[in-house]
Design a protein around this motif. Structure first.
Motif, PDB file in Angstrom:
ATOM      1  N   ALA A  22       0.709  -1.192  -0.059  1.00 23.99           N
ATOM      2  CA  ALA A  22       0.041  -0.001  -0.070  1.00 23.99           C
ATOM      3  C   ALA A  22       0.774   1.294   0.038  1.00 23.99           C
ATOM      4  CB  ALA A  22      -0.990  -0.060   1.216  1.00 23.99           C
ATOM      5  N   LYS A  23       2.140   1.226   0.440  1.00 24.37           N
ATOM      6  CA  LYS A  23       2.923   2.289   0.749  1.00 24.37           C
ATOM      7  C   LYS A  23       3.718   2.590  -0.707  1.00 24.37           C
ATOM      8  CE  LYS A  23       3.788   2.399   5.528  1.00 24.37           C
ATOM      9  NZ  LYS A  23       2.711   1.434   5.930  1.00 24.37           N
ATOM     10  N   ASN A  24       3.643   1.598  -1.700  1.00 26.95           N
ATOM     11  CA  ASN A  24       4.270   1.530  -2.970  1.00 26.95           C
ATOM     12  C   ASN A  24       3.258   0.945  -3.855  1.00 26.95           C
ATOM     13  OD1 ASN A  24       5.965   1.833  -4.922  1.00 26.95           O
ATOM     14  ND2 ASN A  24       7.397   0.093  -4.508  1.00 26.95           N
ATOM     15  N   PRO A  25       2.208   1.595  -4.442  1.00 25.54           N
ATOM     16  CA  PRO A  25       1.129   1.114  -5.129  1.00 25.54           C
ATOM     17  C   PRO A  25       1.551   0.623  -6.662  1.00 25.54           C
ATOM     18  CG  PRO A  25       0.237   2.730  -3.972  1.00 25.54           C
ATOM     19  CD  PRO A  25       1.771   2.953  -3.681  1.00 25.54           C
ATOM     20  N   LYS A  26       2.570   1.072  -7.087  1.00 24.59           N
ATOM     21  CA  LYS A  26       3.048   0.921  -8.571  1.00 24.59           C
ATOM     22  C   LYS A  26       4.223  -0.049  -8.426  1.00 24.59           C
ATOM     23  CE  LYS A  26       0.163   3.343 -10.463  1.00 24.59           C
ATOM     24  NZ  LYS A  26      -0.777   2.892 -11.341  1.00 24.59           N
ATOM     25  N   LYS A  27       4.697  -0.981  -7.205  1.00 22.66           N
ATOM     26  CA  LYS A  27       5.857  -1.701  -7.295  1.00 22.66           C
ATOM     27  C   LYS A  27       5.552  -2.974  -8.471  1.00 22.66           C
ATOM     28  CE  LYS A  27       5.051  -5.571  -4.127  1.00 22.66           C
ATOM     29  NZ  LYS A  27       5.595  -6.269  -3.134  1.00 22.66           N
ATOM     30  N   GLU A  28       6.665  -3.098  -9.100  1.00 26.30           N
ATOM     31  CA  GLU A  28       6.550  -3.909 -10.453  1.00 26.30           C
ATOM     32  C   GLU A  28       6.101  -5.308 -10.119  1.00 26.30           C
ATOM     33  OE1 GLU A  28      10.019  -3.654 -12.758  1.00 26.30           O
ATOM     34  OE2 GLU A  28       9.857  -1.402 -13.099  1.00 26.30           O
ATOM     35  N   ASP A  29       6.590  -6.101  -9.050  1.00 26.07           N
ATOM     36  CA  ASP A  29       6.126  -7.371  -8.970  1.00 26.07           C
ATOM     37  C   ASP A  29       4.922  -7.534  -8.182  1.00 26.07           C
ATOM     38  OD1 ASP A  29       7.110  -6.463  -6.386  1.00 26.07           O
ATOM     39  OD2 ASP A  29       8.190  -8.055  -5.888  1.00 26.07           O
ATOM     40  N   ALA A  52      -7.293  -7.391 -17.935  1.00 25.67           N
ATOM     41  CA  ALA A  52      -6.641  -8.506 -17.213  1.00 25.67           C
ATOM     42  C   ALA A  52      -5.779  -9.476 -17.859  1.00 25.67           C
ATOM     43  CB  ALA A  52      -7.772  -9.136 -16.214  1.00 25.67           C
ATOM     44  N   CYS A  53      -6.386 -10.000 -19.232  1.00 24.14           N
ATOM     45  CA  CYS A  53      -5.967 -10.881 -19.839  1.00 24.14           C
ATOM     46  C   CYS A  53      -4.288 -10.360 -20.506  1.00 24.14           C
ATOM     47  CB  CYS A  53      -6.440 -11.190 -21.314  1.00 24.14           C
ATOM     48  SG  CYS A  53      -7.989 -12.439 -20.675  1.00 24.14           S
ATOM     49  N   GLY A  54      -4.407  -9.299 -20.826  1.00 19.10           N
ATOM     50  CA  GLY A  54      -3.423  -8.492 -21.352  1.00 19.10           C
ATOM     51  C   GLY A  54      -2.242  -8.447 -20.372  1.00 19.10           C
ATOM     52  N   MET A  55      -2.639  -7.939 -19.050  1.00 20.99           N
ATOM     53  CA  MET A  55      -1.493  -7.822 -18.000  1.00 20.99           C
ATOM     54  C   MET A  55      -1.214  -9.387 -17.953  1.00 20.99           C
ATOM     55  SD  MET A  55      -3.740  -5.670 -15.233  1.00 20.99           S
ATOM     56  CE  MET A  55      -4.050  -4.008 -15.610  1.00 20.99           C
ATOM     57  N   ALA A  56      -1.815 -10.279 -17.659  1.00 20.79           N
ATOM     58  CA  ALA A  56      -1.452 -11.756 -17.510  1.00 20.79           C
ATOM     59  C   ALA A  56      -0.464 -12.226 -18.747  1.00 20.79           C
ATOM     60  CB  ALA A  56      -2.714 -12.814 -17.241  1.00 20.79           C
ATOM     61  N   LYS A  57      -0.705 -11.841 -20.036  1.00 22.14           N
ATOM     62  CA  LYS A  57       0.107 -12.474 -20.939  1.00 22.14           C
ATOM     63  C   LYS A  57       1.590 -11.498 -21.039  1.00 22.14           C
ATOM     64  CE  LYS A  57       0.805 -14.085 -25.240  1.00 22.14           C
ATOM     65  NZ  LYS A  57       2.215 -13.847 -25.254  1.00 22.14           N
ATOM     66  N   GLY A  58       1.364 -10.174 -20.586  1.00 18.55           N
ATOM     67  CA  GLY A  58       2.514  -9.669 -20.226  1.00 18.55           C
ATOM     68  C   GLY A  58       3.469 -10.046 -19.286  1.00 18.55           C
ATOM     69  N   LYS A  61       3.457 -13.184 -18.114  1.00 22.77           N
ATOM     70  CA  LYS A  61       4.095 -14.506 -18.715  1.00 22.77           C
ATOM     71  C   LYS A  61       5.295 -14.182 -19.439  1.00 22.77           C
ATOM     72  CE  LYS A  61       1.893 -17.971 -18.822  1.00 22.77           C
ATOM     73  NZ  LYS A  61       2.127 -19.379 -18.322  1.00 22.77           N
ATOM     74  N   TYR A  62       5.177 -13.371 -20.616  1.00 25.03           N
ATOM     75  CA  TYR A  62       6.144 -12.850 -21.370  1.00 25.03           C
ATOM     76  C   TYR A  62       7.411 -12.298 -20.812  1.00 25.03           C
ATOM     77  CZ  TYR A  62       8.709 -10.248 -25.165  1.00 25.03           C
ATOM     78  OH  TYR A  62       9.322  -9.617 -25.971  1.00 25.03           O
ATOM     79  N   LEU A  63       7.308 -11.581 -19.555  1.00 27.10           N
ATOM     80  CA  LEU A  63       8.374 -11.230 -18.927  1.00 27.10           C
ATOM     81  C   LEU A  63       8.940 -12.399 -17.865  1.00 27.10           C
ATOM     82  CD1 LEU A  63       6.987  -7.780 -18.074  1.00 27.10           C
ATOM     83  CD2 LEU A  63       8.924  -8.079 -19.670  1.00 27.10           C
ATOM     84  N   GLY A  64       8.156 -13.262 -17.837  1.00 29.68           N
ATOM     85  CA  GLY A  64       8.747 -14.451 -16.896  1.00 29.68           C
ATOM     86  C   GLY A  64       8.478 -14.026 -15.487  1.00 29.68           C
TER      87      GLY A  64
END
Length: 281
Positions: A54-61, A127-133, A135-138
Motif C-alpha cells: 500500500a505504501k508503494n502501489p506501483k511496485k513492479e512485482d 486483465a488478460c493483457g496483464m497476465a500475458k505480459g 508471462k512474457y516477462l517471466g
C-alpha cells in the motif's frame, strides 16, 4: 484456515461493508448491492491472497487486480482505504465534484487501482493483457479480475476467455460474482448465462464453484487456482446486498443509495456485527 485469520478477514469484510454504506450514502448515488456481495472476496484478496504494498502501489512485482464490474467501485475503494492506500475518511467524497473517487475506478487518480473500468466486459480483456505480459516477462505476477453474472452476458468476456486459453494464462484468476440480480431484474429473466460452469470449461478454463461469502471456501478456491495449469475461474454464489438485512436479495439496491434512516439502520447492523467479532477475540 486459522481462527485468527478467519476473524481478521471477517473484521475486514465488515469494514469494507461500512465503507460501502458510508460512501454511497454521502454520494447519494452508487451501487451498494453488488459491492456488498463482493466484500468477502475483496477481504480475502487484500487480506490474505495478493502480493501488494500500500505504501508503494506501483511496485513492479505486485499482483494485479482488475474490477471488471466497475460499478462496484465502492467495494474496491473501501478495500483499498482499509488496506492503507488512502485515508478512510476520503470514502465520504465518493462521486463528489473534485474528488479522486469517482463512480468507476480511475487508475490515473486512485492509488491501488490497476485499470480504469466501467464499460462492462472490458476489464477482463485488460486483465488478460496483464497476465500475458507477465508471462512474457517471466515474472511471478498473478492477475485477478472480478466480474458480475450480469456482466458475462457481454460477448467480449468470452472473447477474452478464448484469449486466456489460447495463451495458457495460468496466472489469471477470473472471479465471477453470481448474485443472481442485475439492474433490470434477475439474471435468469433478463439473459441467463447458465450453465456458467460448463461454459468456462468449454472455453478452456479450470474452475470451481463456491459460496463466495464463506472464507474457508474462498481459501480452498484460491488454493486450487495456485495449483492449476490453466486459466482459472472461481464461480462464486453470493447474496446481493450481503450484510445489510433490508438490502439482501433485493434488486432495487443494485444502483440506489440509502437515505438517512436506511443509512443509520445499516451502520447499526454493521457496528453490532463488528462488536460481536471483537468480543469473540
Amino acid at each position: 484456515m486459522t481462527n485468527e485469520l478467519r476473524k481478521k478477514l471477517a473484521l475486514f469484510a465488515v469494514q469494507i461493508r461500512s465503507g460501502i454504506i458510508e460512501s454511497t450514502y454521502h454520494a447519494k448515488a452508487g451501487h451498494p448491492g453488488g459491492s456488498l456481495s463482493a466484500a468477502d472476496v475483496l477481504s480475502y484478496l487484500y487480506g490474505a491472497e495478493m502480493n501488494y504494498d500500500a505504501k508503494n502501489p506501483k511496485k513492479e512485482d505486485r499482483d494485479r487486480f482488475v474490477l471488471s464490474k466497475g460499478h462496484a467501485a465502492p467495494a474496491l475503494y473501501s478495500a483499498l482505504a482499509y488496506s492503507g492506500f488512502f485515508p478512510v475518511e476520503d470514502l465520504k467524497t465518493l462521486r463528489h465534484i473534485g474528488s479522486y473517487l469517482q463512480g468507476h475506478p480511475n487508475m490515473n487518480t486512485v492509488p491501488g487501482v490497476d485499470m480504469s473500468t466501467g464499460s462492462l466486459g472490458q476489464g477482463i480483456s485488460a486483465a488478460c493483457g496483464m497476465a500475458k505480459g507477465a508471462k512474457y516477462l517471466g515474472s511471478g505476477v498473478r492477475v485477478y479480475t472480478l466480474l458480475g453474472d450480469g456482466e458475462i452476458e457481454e460477448g467480449q468476456v468470452w472473447e477474452a476467455m478464448m484469449f486466456a486459453a489460447q495463451y495458457n494464462l495460468d496466472n489469471l484468476c477470473v472471479i465471477i460474482d453470481v448474485n443472481g440480480l442485475q439492474i433490470d431484474g434477475s439474471c435468469e429473466e433478463v439473459m441467463s448465462a447458465e450453465p456458467i460452469d460448463e461454459k468456462v470449461k468449454a472455453f478452456g478454463f479450470d474452475y470451481t464453484i463456491i459460496n463466495g461469502n464463506d472464507f474457508d471456501e474462498l481459501e480452498a478456491a484460491f488454493d486450487k487456482f495456485h495449483k492449476s495449469t490453466k486459466p482459472f475461474a472461481i464461480i462464486m454464489k453470493t447474496v446481493k446486498g450481503k450484510g445489510i438485512s433490508y438490502m439482501e436479495n433485493e434488486v432495487g439496491w443494485h444502483g440506489k443509495a440509502p437515505n438517512t434512516v436506511e443509512y443509520e439502520t445499516a451502520m447499526a447492523e454493521l457496528n453490532e456485527r463488528m462488536a460481536q467479532l471483537k468480543e469473540a477475540e
